[in-house]
Design a protein around this motif. Sequence first.
Motif, short mmCIF file in Angstrom:
data_model
loop_
_atom_site.label_atom_id
_atom_site.label_comp_id
_atom_site.label_asym_id
_atom_site.label_seq_id
_atom_site.Cartn_x
_atom_site.Cartn_y
_atom_site.Cartn_z
N PRO A 137 0.81 -1.23 0.00
CA PRO A 137 0.00 0.00 0.00
C PRO A 137 0.84 1.28 0.00
O PRO A 137 0.36 2.33 -0.42
N THR A 138 2.08 1.17 0.44
CA THR A 138 2.95 2.36 0.50
C THR A 138 3.60 2.69 -0.84
O THR A 138 4.20 3.76 -0.98
N ALA A 139 3.51 1.79 -1.83
CA ALA A 139 4.12 2.04 -3.14
C ALA A 139 3.38 3.19 -3.84
O ALA A 139 2.15 3.18 -3.94
N ARG A 140 4.13 4.14 -4.36
CA ARG A 140 3.54 5.31 -5.00
C ARG A 140 4.06 5.55 -6.42
O ARG A 140 3.42 6.27 -7.19
N HIS A 141 5.19 4.97 -6.75
CA HIS A 141 5.82 5.22 -8.04
C HIS A 141 6.41 3.92 -8.59
O HIS A 141 6.64 2.96 -7.85
N VAL A 142 6.67 3.94 -9.89
CA VAL A 142 7.34 2.83 -10.56
C VAL A 142 8.59 3.40 -11.24
O VAL A 142 8.54 4.45 -11.87
N ILE A 143 9.70 2.68 -11.10
CA ILE A 143 10.93 3.03 -11.77
C ILE A 143 11.20 1.98 -12.85
O ILE A 143 11.35 0.80 -12.54
N PHE A 144 11.23 2.40 -14.10
CA PHE A 144 11.61 1.50 -15.18
C PHE A 144 13.13 1.51 -15.27
O PHE A 144 13.75 2.57 -15.41
N GLU A 145 13.71 0.33 -15.21
CA GLU A 145 15.16 0.19 -15.27
C GLU A 145 15.53 -0.45 -16.60
O GLU A 145 14.96 -1.47 -16.99
N ALA A 146 16.50 0.15 -17.28
CA ALA A 146 16.86 -0.32 -18.62
C ALA A 146 18.37 -0.46 -18.74
O ALA A 146 19.12 -0.28 -17.77
N ALA A 147 18.80 -0.79 -19.95
CA ALA A 147 20.21 -1.05 -20.19
C ALA A 147 21.09 0.13 -19.80
O ALA A 147 20.69 1.29 -19.91
N HIS A 148 22.28 -0.19 -19.31
CA HIS A 148 23.31 0.80 -19.00
C HIS A 148 22.89 1.79 -17.93
O HIS A 148 23.32 2.94 -17.91
N GLY A 149 22.00 1.35 -17.03
CA GLY A 149 21.61 2.17 -15.90
C GLY A 149 20.56 3.22 -16.17
O GLY A 149 20.26 4.03 -15.29
N TYR A 150 19.99 3.23 -17.38
CA TYR A 150 18.94 4.20 -17.68
C TYR A 150 17.72 3.92 -16.82
O TYR A 150 17.32 2.77 -16.64
N THR A 151 17.11 4.98 -16.28
CA THR A 151 15.86 4.84 -15.53
C THR A 151 14.88 5.92 -15.95
O THR A 151 15.25 6.99 -16.42
N ALA A 152 13.60 5.59 -15.78
CA ALA A 152 12.51 6.55 -16.00
C ALA A 152 11.48 6.33 -14.90
O ALA A 152 11.07 5.20 -14.65
N ASN A 153 11.09 7.39 -14.24
CA ASN A 153 10.15 7.30 -13.13
C ASN A 153 8.75 7.70 -13.57
O ASN A 153 8.58 8.67 -14.32
N VAL A 154 7.74 6.96 -13.14
CA VAL A 154 6.35 7.30 -13.44
C VAL A 154 5.51 7.09 -12.19
O VAL A 154 5.84 6.28 -11.31
N ARG A 155 4.42 7.82 -12.13
CA ARG A 155 3.50 7.63 -11.02
C ARG A 155 2.83 6.26 -11.13
O ARG A 155 2.61 5.76 -12.24
N LEU A 156 2.48 5.69 -10.00
CA LEU A 156 1.89 4.36 -10.00
C LEU A 156 0.63 4.30 -10.85
O LEU A 156 0.43 3.34 -11.62
#
Length: 236
Positions: free
Chosen positions: A142-161
């Motif tokens: 229930p405390t999860a609020r966001h999702v982090i997409f993790e990709a090649a070479h350390g790339y990340t993108a954050n989105v709201r849940l």
Amino acid sequence: MKETSMELRRREDRRRFIKLAAAGTAVAALGGYYFLADDEETKAARRELLPDGRSRLPPGQKVIKRLKPMGGQRGDSSKSAFRLKVYGAVDAPFELDFAELLALPQAELALDVHCVTGWSRLGASWQGVRIADLAARARPRPTARHVIFEAAHGYTANVRLADALAPESLVAHRYEGESLAGRNGAPARSLVPSLYFWKSAKWLEGIRFVERDEPGFWEVRGYHNHADPWLEQRYG
């Protein structure tokens, strides 16, 4: 007051975008120039309305005929090497290989995607697994609020849940009836069409649920943290 290097870069990005948009024929995308569809297609898309009353085409966008690769450091495109971790603030973390991803219920959707550089690809067919289905298996806390997409070479993108769990958000592996091309993130990428396309991380390796937001690769470089195309949230 002297401008910082980031402020100078952002100002130059805006100047370049405005110049290209005014020309009405091409957009720049990480070193390349891509031709747009006929202007009548753009005008028609602006007249179309989404169910919530918004224009189908967000402001500042023009229709493009084909999906274009948007750069990034290319990851391993082989299906045999693919592994996707779904973990973080969840009760049942797991990992999938490509065959296991294909064995899950599949969704095939006609979706619009919108690039921050000013082009939109409308109504293309995408196939993959709904992120909401992966989340149901992982059981976010229930405390999860966001999702982090993790990709090649350390790339990340954050989105709201809520954006990640929307019915049209996918881990996509097919585009227009064919396996995803390597330049477009094969063997699988995230796809969140409600946000600017940089949020849809290519060469996907992980989906991490978090309690606190973690701005990703582009967000820490001055791009907007949420990235709603209809609000033109291009820069932070």
